[in-house]
Design a protein around this motif. Structure first.
Motif, PDB file in Angstrom:
ATOM      1  N   MET A   1       0.865  -1.113  -0.108  1.00  0.00           N
ATOM      2  CA  MET A   1       0.081  -0.038  -0.031  1.00  0.00           C
ATOM      3  C   MET A   1       0.939   1.246   0.104  1.00  0.00           C
ATOM      4  N   THR A   2       0.547   2.094  -0.666  1.00  0.00           N
ATOM      5  CA  THR A   2       1.045   3.443  -0.821  1.00  0.00           C
ATOM      6  C   THR A   2       0.283   4.390  -0.064  1.00  0.00           C
ATOM      7  N   SER A   3       0.652   5.253   1.185  1.00  0.00           N
ATOM      8  CA  SER A   3      -0.064   6.006   1.855  1.00  0.00           C
ATOM      9  C   SER A   3      -0.012   7.272   1.208  1.00  0.00           C
ATOM     10  N   VAL A   4      -1.131   8.322   1.466  1.00  0.00           N
ATOM     11  CA  VAL A   4      -1.275   9.398   0.653  1.00  0.00           C
ATOM     12  C   VAL A   4      -1.227  10.452   1.832  1.00  0.00           C
ATOM     13  N   GLY A   5      -0.539  11.500   1.927  1.00  0.00           N
ATOM     14  CA  GLY A   5      -1.029  12.465   2.939  1.00  0.00           C
ATOM     15  C   GLY A   5      -1.599  13.951   2.051  1.00  0.00           C
ATOM     16  N   ALA A   6      -2.008  14.838   2.668  1.00  0.00           N
ATOM     17  CA  ALA A   6      -2.193  15.872   2.201  1.00  0.00           C
ATOM     18  C   ALA A   6      -1.592  16.982   2.356  1.00  0.00           C
ATOM     19  N   THR A   7      -1.141  18.039   1.188  1.00  0.00           N
ATOM     20  CA  THR A   7      -0.630  19.374   1.435  1.00  0.00           C
ATOM     21  C   THR A   7      -1.559  20.550   1.108  1.00  0.00           C
ATOM     22  N   THR A   8      -1.060  21.597   1.432  1.00  0.00           N
ATOM     23  CA  THR A   8      -1.962  22.801   1.081  1.00  0.00           C
ATOM     24  C   THR A   8      -0.718  23.732   0.650  1.00  0.00           C
ATOM     25  N   GLY A   9      -1.049  24.870  -0.172  1.00  0.00           N
ATOM     26  CA  GLY A   9      -0.393  25.769  -0.330  1.00  0.00           C
ATOM     27  C   GLY A   9       0.418  25.473  -1.913  1.00  0.00           C
ATOM     28  N   ILE A  10       1.042  26.286  -2.425  1.00  0.00           N
ATOM     29  CA  ILE A  10       1.821  26.189  -3.691  1.00  0.00           C
ATOM     30  C   ILE A  10       3.317  26.875  -3.215  1.00  0.00           C
ATOM     31  N   ASN A  11       4.366  26.236  -3.748  1.00  0.00           N
ATOM     32  CA  ASN A  11       5.721  26.660  -3.803  1.00  0.00           C
ATOM     33  C   ASN A  11       5.947  27.517  -2.416  1.00  0.00           C
ATOM     34  N   PRO A  12       6.356  26.928  -1.391  1.00  0.00           N
ATOM     35  CA  PRO A  12       6.430  25.494  -1.128  1.00  0.00           C
ATOM     36  C   PRO A  12       4.871  25.081  -0.524  1.00  0.00           C
ATOM     37  N   GLU A  13       4.670  23.805  -0.861  1.00  0.00           N
ATOM     38  CA  GLU A  13       3.761  23.192  -0.273  1.00  0.00           C
ATOM     39  C   GLU A  13       3.939  22.826   1.247  1.00  0.00           C
ATOM     40  N   THR A  14       3.020  22.926   1.967  1.00  0.00           N
ATOM     41  CA  THR A  14       3.240  22.562   3.486  1.00  0.00           C
ATOM     42  C   THR A  14       2.165  21.479   3.795  1.00  0.00           C
ATOM     43  N   ALA A  15       2.622  20.786   4.828  1.00  0.00           N
ATOM     44  CA  ALA A  15       1.663  19.631   5.229  1.00  0.00           C
ATOM     45  C   ALA A  15       0.401  20.379   5.549  1.00  0.00           C
ATOM     46  N   ALA A  16      -1.018  19.602   5.256  1.00  0.00           N
ATOM     47  CA  ALA A  16      -2.161  20.131   5.802  1.00  0.00           C
ATOM     48  C   ALA A  16      -2.538  19.663   7.378  1.00  0.00           C
ATOM     49  N   ASP A  17      -2.891  20.653   7.893  1.00  0.00           N
ATOM     50  CA  ASP A  17      -2.952  20.242   9.385  1.00  0.00           C
ATOM     51  C   ASP A  17      -4.033  19.050   9.641  1.00  0.00           C
ATOM     52  N   PHE A  18      -4.937  18.627   8.774  1.00  0.00           N
ATOM     53  CA  PHE A  18      -5.856  17.637   9.034  1.00  0.00           C
ATOM     54  C   PHE A  18      -5.326  16.200   8.487  1.00  0.00           C
ATOM     55  N   SER A  19      -4.188  16.534   7.898  1.00  0.00           N
ATOM     56  CA  SER A  19      -3.653  15.335   7.469  1.00  0.00           C
ATOM     57  C   SER A  19      -2.770  14.532   8.643  1.00  0.00           C
ATOM     58  N   SER A  20      -2.002  13.437   8.271  1.00  0.00           N
ATOM     59  CA  SER A  20      -1.308  12.557   9.278  1.00  0.00           C
ATOM     60  C   SER A  20      -0.016  12.326   8.933  1.00  0.00           C
ATOM     61  N   GLY A  21       0.804  12.070   9.762  1.00  0.00           N
ATOM     62  CA  GLY A  21       1.997  11.567   9.431  1.00  0.00           C
ATOM     63  C   GLY A  21       2.829  11.066  10.769  1.00  0.00           C
ATOM     64  N   GLY A  22       3.743  10.024  10.531  1.00  0.00           N
ATOM     65  CA  GLY A  22       4.470   9.530  11.826  1.00  0.00           C
ATOM     66  C   GLY A  22       5.109   8.210  11.409  1.00  0.00           C
ATOM     67  N   PHE A  23       4.999   7.543  12.675  1.00  0.00           N
ATOM     68  CA  PHE A  23       5.489   6.072  12.701  1.00  0.00           C
ATOM     69  C   PHE A  23       4.583   5.001  12.941  1.00  0.00           C
ATOM     70  N   SER A  24       4.338   4.043  12.385  1.00  0.00           N
ATOM     71  CA  SER A  24       3.278   2.920  12.858  1.00  0.00           C
ATOM     72  C   SER A  24       3.985   2.164  14.141  1.00  0.00           C
ATOM     73  N   ASN A  25       2.901   1.880  15.006  1.00  0.00           N
ATOM     74  CA  ASN A  25       3.130   1.060  16.147  1.00  0.00           C
ATOM     75  C   ASN A  25       3.035  -0.338  15.795  1.00  0.00           C
ATOM     76  N   TYR A  26       2.345  -0.640  14.699  1.00  0.00           N
ATOM     77  CA  TYR A  26       2.076  -1.894  14.400  1.00  0.00           C
ATOM     78  C   TYR A  26       2.826  -2.749  13.365  1.00  0.00           C
ATOM     79  N   PHE A  27       3.531  -1.883  12.364  1.00  0.00           N
ATOM     80  CA  PHE A  27       4.167  -2.334  11.287  1.00  0.00           C
ATOM     81  C   PHE A  27       5.629  -1.854  11.269  1.00  0.00           C
ATOM     82  N   GLY A  28       6.638  -2.838  11.213  1.00  0.00           N
ATOM     83  CA  GLY A  28       8.042  -2.457  11.046  1.00  0.00           C
ATOM     84  C   GLY A  28       8.204  -1.785   9.951  1.00  0.00           C
ATOM     85  N   ILE A  29       9.739  -1.036   9.985  1.00  0.00           N
ATOM     86  CA  ILE A  29      10.354  -0.458   8.818  1.00  0.00           C
ATOM     87  C   ILE A  29      10.411  -1.468   7.456  1.00  0.00           C
ATOM     88  N   PRO A  30       9.742  -1.171   6.350  1.00  0.00           N
ATOM     89  CA  PRO A  30       9.901  -1.975   5.352  1.00  0.00           C
ATOM     90  C   PRO A  30      11.521  -1.773   4.727  1.00  0.00           C
TER      91      PRO A  30
END
Length: 138
Positions: free
Chosen positions: A1-30
């Motif tokens: 699976m490819t997970s997709v987050g959301a950005t906002t703005g143009i040049n530069p894009e910034t992470a959208a505050d409703f999106s998510s990101g981090g590290f899984s507590n269930y799946f190890g680093i592939p």
């Protein structure tokens, strides 16, 4: 699976505050993420130490615009935001690439993540600003 987050703005894009990101507590680093995660954690240093699983799979894999999409609901146009906008946008880019590959008699991209974390990363930019204030934290 490819997970997709959301950005906002143009040049530069910034992470959208409703999106998510981090590290899984269930799946190890592939294996395809090993180098990217190690580089990120080294740059992060002790910032937020103990507040994330440093041995978990990083997410999202990619991010794209997720704000100010126009949809029509019951005949009326409305603006919407969300990863539900970003995911189909990214999927449409991949569909167009696969279409070009098929027209050239080549195989489709298939499982994207190993490619995205190797040669494919040259076509992407790293989103390094924005806010992800989940669970009332920074």
């Amino acid at each position: 699976m490819t997970s997709v987050g959301a950005t906002t703005g143009i040049n530069p894009e910034t992470a959208a505050d409703f999106s998510s990101g981090g590290f899984s507590n269930y799946f190890g680093i592939p294996s395809y993420q090993t180098s990217a995660v190690a580089t990120y954690l080294k740059a992060l240093g002790s910032t937020n130490s103990g507040k994330y699983n440093a041995s978990g799979r990083g997410f999202p894999d990619v991010a794209t615009q997720g704000t100010s999409f126009e949809v029509v609901v019951d005949g009326s146009a409305e603006a919407v935001d969300g990863t539900s906008c970003a995911s189909p946008t990214f999927a449409s880019v991949i569909a167009l690439l696969n279409d070009r590959l098929a027209a050239a008699g080549k195989s489709p991209l298939g499982f994207l993540n190993p490619f995205l974390y190797s040669t494919g990363k040259r076509a992407l930019n790293d989103v390094t600003s924005g806010s992800n204030p989940g669970c009332n934290t920074n």
